[in-house]
Write a protein that holds these residues in place. Structure first.
Motif, short mmCIF file in Angstrom:
data_model
loop_
_atom_site.label_atom_id
_atom_site.label_comp_id
_atom_site.label_asym_id
_atom_site.label_seq_id
_atom_site.Cartn_x
_atom_site.Cartn_y
_atom_site.Cartn_z
N ARG A 266 12.36 1.25 -9.93
CA ARG A 266 12.39 1.94 -11.23
C ARG A 266 11.57 3.22 -11.23
NH1 ARG A 266 13.93 -1.46 -15.66
NH2 ARG A 266 14.63 -3.50 -14.93
N GLY A 267 11.04 3.60 -10.07
CA GLY A 267 10.31 4.85 -9.96
C GLY A 267 8.82 4.73 -10.21
N GLY A 268 8.34 3.54 -10.54
CA GLY A 268 6.92 3.36 -10.75
C GLY A 268 6.20 3.11 -9.43
N ILE A 269 4.88 3.30 -9.46
CA ILE A 269 4.08 3.05 -8.27
C ILE A 269 4.00 1.53 -8.06
CG2 ILE A 269 1.82 3.40 -7.19
CD1 ILE A 269 1.42 5.73 -9.24
N ARG A 270 4.30 1.08 -6.86
CA ARG A 270 4.28 -0.36 -6.57
C ARG A 270 2.85 -0.79 -6.25
NH1 ARG A 270 8.30 -3.91 -5.07
NH2 ARG A 270 9.48 -2.74 -6.62
N VAL A 271 2.38 -1.82 -6.92
CA VAL A 271 1.03 -2.34 -6.72
C VAL A 271 1.09 -3.84 -6.51
CG1 VAL A 271 -0.15 -0.54 -8.04
CG2 VAL A 271 0.72 -2.57 -9.22
N ASN A 272 -0.01 -4.39 -5.95
CA ASN A 272 -0.11 -5.84 -5.83
C ASN A 272 -0.89 -6.38 -7.04
OD1 ASN A 272 -2.83 -5.31 -5.32
ND2 ASN A 272 -2.65 -5.59 -3.10
N ALA A 273 -1.22 -7.65 -7.04
CA ALA A 273 -1.89 -8.26 -8.18
C ALA A 273 -3.29 -7.71 -8.40
CB ALA A 273 -1.95 -9.78 -8.00
N ALA A 274 -3.88 -7.09 -7.36
CA ALA A 274 -5.20 -6.47 -7.48
C ALA A 274 -5.09 -5.01 -7.94
CB ALA A 274 -5.94 -6.54 -6.16
N MET A 275 -3.87 -4.57 -8.28
CA MET A 275 -3.57 -3.20 -8.69
C MET A 275 -3.74 -2.21 -7.55
SD MET A 275 -2.64 -4.18 -11.57
CE MET A 275 -1.89 -2.60 -11.95
N GLN A 276 -3.63 -2.71 -6.33
CA GLN A 276 -3.76 -1.89 -5.13
C GLN A 276 -2.39 -1.38 -4.71
OE1 GLN A 276 -5.78 -4.20 -2.22
NE2 GLN A 276 -7.07 -2.51 -1.54
N THR A 277 -2.31 -0.12 -4.34
CA THR A 277 -1.06 0.46 -3.87
C THR A 277 -0.85 0.11 -2.40
OG1 THR A 277 -2.01 2.53 -3.09
CG2 THR A 277 -1.49 2.40 -5.44
N SER A 278 0.16 0.73 -1.77
CA SER A 278 0.41 0.52 -0.35
C SER A 278 -0.69 1.11 0.53
CB SER A 278 1.77 1.11 0.04
OG SER A 278 1.87 2.47 -0.36
N ASP A 279 -1.58 1.91 -0.05
CA ASP A 279 -2.77 2.41 0.65
C ASP A 279 -3.96 1.59 0.18
OD1 ASP A 279 -5.22 3.91 1.17
OD2 ASP A 279 -3.93 5.61 1.66
N PRO A 280 -4.70 0.94 1.08
CA PRO A 280 -5.78 0.06 0.66
C PRO A 280 -6.95 0.76 -0.03
CG PRO A 280 -5.81 0.36 3.04
CD PRO A 280 -4.54 0.97 2.54
N HIS A 281 -7.00 2.09 0.03
CA HIS A 281 -8.07 2.84 -0.64
C HIS A 281 -7.64 3.42 -1.98
CE1 HIS A 281 -10.47 2.56 3.01
NE2 HIS A 281 -9.43 2.98 3.70
N ILE A 282 -6.39 3.13 -2.39
CA ILE A 282 -5.84 3.72 -3.61
C ILE A 282 -5.32 2.61 -4.53
CG2 ILE A 282 -4.19 5.34 -4.60
CD1 ILE A 282 -4.15 6.83 -1.97
N TRP A 283 -5.75 2.65 -5.78
CA TRP A 283 -5.28 1.73 -6.81
C TRP A 283 -4.47 2.53 -7.84
CZ3 TRP A 283 -9.38 1.13 -3.81
CH2 TRP A 283 -9.80 -0.15 -3.42
N ALA A 284 -3.67 1.84 -8.63
CA ALA A 284 -2.91 2.51 -9.69
C ALA A 284 -2.79 1.58 -10.88
CB ALA A 284 -1.53 2.93 -9.19
#
Length: 549
Positions: A266-284
């Motif tokens: 849907r064009g949104g940034i994909r995050v895990n349950a910890a709100m972490q993106t595909s980069d472990p140093h970046i949250w969204a």
């Protein structure tokens, strides 16, 4: 990270909450918020009410300012600073000072993206003409207020019948402006099922709103009086002194996309349950991220302030070493519409059908408090639940006072994994001016539980086939004469035991009354007397809403 440098892009709900929570967890952290706008932590949900002068003082929209963040939390806020690039390998941001044009590199240990979402402005002919606005920021609201005042606006067109569209329509009417609302779908408030919006459509028209449903906008031209003309798919032209675009929003994903972060379908940034993106140093966090639906487990976009605030807290906690996880979204929301309240939580019937989840539903129309106490108003409630175990899947309600209170209870029940059997036993506040000894929430649970137990099985109007069943109206004769379903037999509940011999026994009996209660009584009586009887949930009131009768 003993003394982490936490940089946050975007300072409204999610970003501001993240910053404040991070400071409460760590005095050592260096925390900086960058925002390209002029304000930090403002209440964008209040903007329509500022346009309508319900909120008269713009300062009331400011939840916090840069000075407060510095003095209370030792958090630095840099307004009118736009982050233009992320260097993931070097862990730096490129930041542009919009006042001076200066570019600067800012290193980070942890980066939080909270860029929000932008109003959709489709490439329609004439959409850039003066007098066509979208509402997302305080400067947007200033421009709209100024246009209303300087052009002495008398007529406005609102494009889009969602939350912002309806709130803007109400507030423009509040300022004495005649409003036409254009919605491409056959209903306003797309998260709701269509039959639940039937009374809302009636209410909007009663308030003087010109409601144009099932009609999209083709473009904008200038009329003979030098005003705007809104052209629609149906060929209509709606004159306006101003237009408000409330078509929806799309996630601000440019930074993430250019940095190579994973995006969802849907064009949104994909995050895990910890709100972490595909980069472990970046949250969204916030409106820019895709999150999982709590009921269906689908990835979705839910631009709501409550989830954004919770996500900001969770991002801060995980950055600083706590094990914290976001549970997902239920889309719990409420909207006030000219004194009417509409609220929902969990999955709609439309959604459950689309994803193929098995469900059952009940409708009821109880008073918001005890009927003997003056002023009782009905609440139209729809409850969706799983047939296997009664687990609650979703709820929608339309009414006045007390509507959102019931949906809040049901939202907590969904989050706790509760069932309709739990709703039967829920102990809720009761005094005659606030509720009833059997609260509407209890009643919803009882109706569904009775159906699951087989005590009073329910059926739905959309499944009615008079070639297969006999339809029985158990209202009084005067009610029947004022309006009924064609083909129904009228046997009032007060005469039912004496007239059972008049009822045909060759086919199942589908029973209805006005709202479902007398139909339930009749169904119980008939089933215990050997009839194959079923109650049409919600009664004649739901029939009228479902069919537009």
């Amino acid at each position: 990270m003993a003394k982490p440098r936490i940089l946050i892009v975007g300072g409204v709900a999610g970003g501001a909450s993240c910053a404040a929570r991070a400071r409460r967890l760590s005095e050592a952290a260096e925390i900086i918020i960058f925002d390209r706008g002029q304000f930090v932590s403002f209440a964008n949900c209040g903007l329509p009410y500022y346009v309508g002068s319900v909120i008269a003082d713009e300062k009331k929209l400011l939840v916090a300012n840069s000075d407060l963040f510095k003095q209370r939390f030792n958090i630095e806020v840099r307004l009118q600073h736009e982050v233009t690039a992320i260097d993931r390998a070097a862990q730096t941001l490129t930041v542009k000072n919009l006042q001076t044009g200066e570019l600067k590199q800012e290193p980070y240990d942890a980066l939080v993206l909270s860029p929000g979402a932008a109003p959709i402005r489709p490439p329609l002919p004439g959409i850039e003409r003066p007098g066509i606005f979208a509402l997302r920021t305080i400067p947007d609201s200033r421009r709209i207020r100024e246009w209303i005042d300087t052009h002495q606006v008398k007529r406005a067109v609102v494009v889009g019948g969602g939350f912002i569209g309806l709130e803007m329509a109400e507030n423009l009417v509040h300022r004495g402006i005649a409003v036409t609302l254009i919605e491409k779908l056959p209903q306003v408030m797309p998260p709701f099922d269509p039959e639940m919006m039937t009374p809302v459509h009636v209410h909007l028209r009663d308030q003087g709103l010109q409601l144009c449903l099932n009609d999209g906008v083709q473009g904008f031209t200038v009329g003979s009086e030098d005003n705007l003309l809104v052209q629609t798919d149906s060929g209509e032209q709606h004159p306006a002194d101003m237009v408000i675009l409330a078509i929806g929003v799309r996630p601000e994903n440019t930074l993430a996309k250019e940095a190579g972060l994973k995006l969802g379908d849907r064009g949104g940034i994909r995050v895990n349950a910890a709100m972490q993106t595909s980069d472990p140093h970046i949250w969204a966090v916030g409106d820019a991220v895709e999150v999982q639906d709590f009921v269906t487990q689908e990835w979705t976009l839910i631009p709501l302030a409550g989830p954004a605030n919770r996500q900001g807290r969770i991002a801060a906690e995980t950055i600083l070493g706590r094990d914290s996880q976001f549970r997902g979204v239920q889309g719990t929301s409420v909207c006030g519409i000219f004194g009417m309240t509409v609220a929902c939580t969990g999955a709609s019937e439309k959604t459950l059908r689309r994803v193929g989840m098995d469900y059952r539903k009940v409708y009821l129309h109880p008073g918001h408090h005890a009927g003997y106490f003056p002023g009782a108003q009905p609440i139209d409630i729809k409850l969706l639940y799983a047939p296997a175990d009664g687990r609650i899947l979703g709820a929608q309600a339309v009414g006045r006072e007390g509507t959102e209170k019931r949906v809040d209870v049901l939202a907590m029940a969904i989050q706790a994994g509760m069932t309709v059997f739990d709703l039967e036993e829920a102990e809720l506040c009761y005094a005659p001016q606030f509720g009833a000894a059997k609260d509407p929430v209890n009643m919803a649970g009882m109706i569904a539980a009775n159906a699951l137990r087989g005590d009073a099985p329910i059926v739905y109007w959309e499944d009615l086939d008079l070639a297969q069943v006999n339809l029985v109206d158990v209202r009084e004769e005067s009610e029947f004469e004022r309006g009924h379903v064609a083909g129904a037999i009228n046997v009032p509940l007060s005469q039912l035991r004496q007239r059972m011999g008049d009822l045909p026994g060759d086919r199942p009996l589908w029973i209805y009354c006005q709202v479902g209660q007398r139909g339930y009584f009749a169904t119980r009586t008939l089933r215990q007397s050997g009839f194959d009887a079923y109650n049409l949930t919600g009664g004649f009131k739901t029939y009228e809403a479902s069919t537009g009768a």
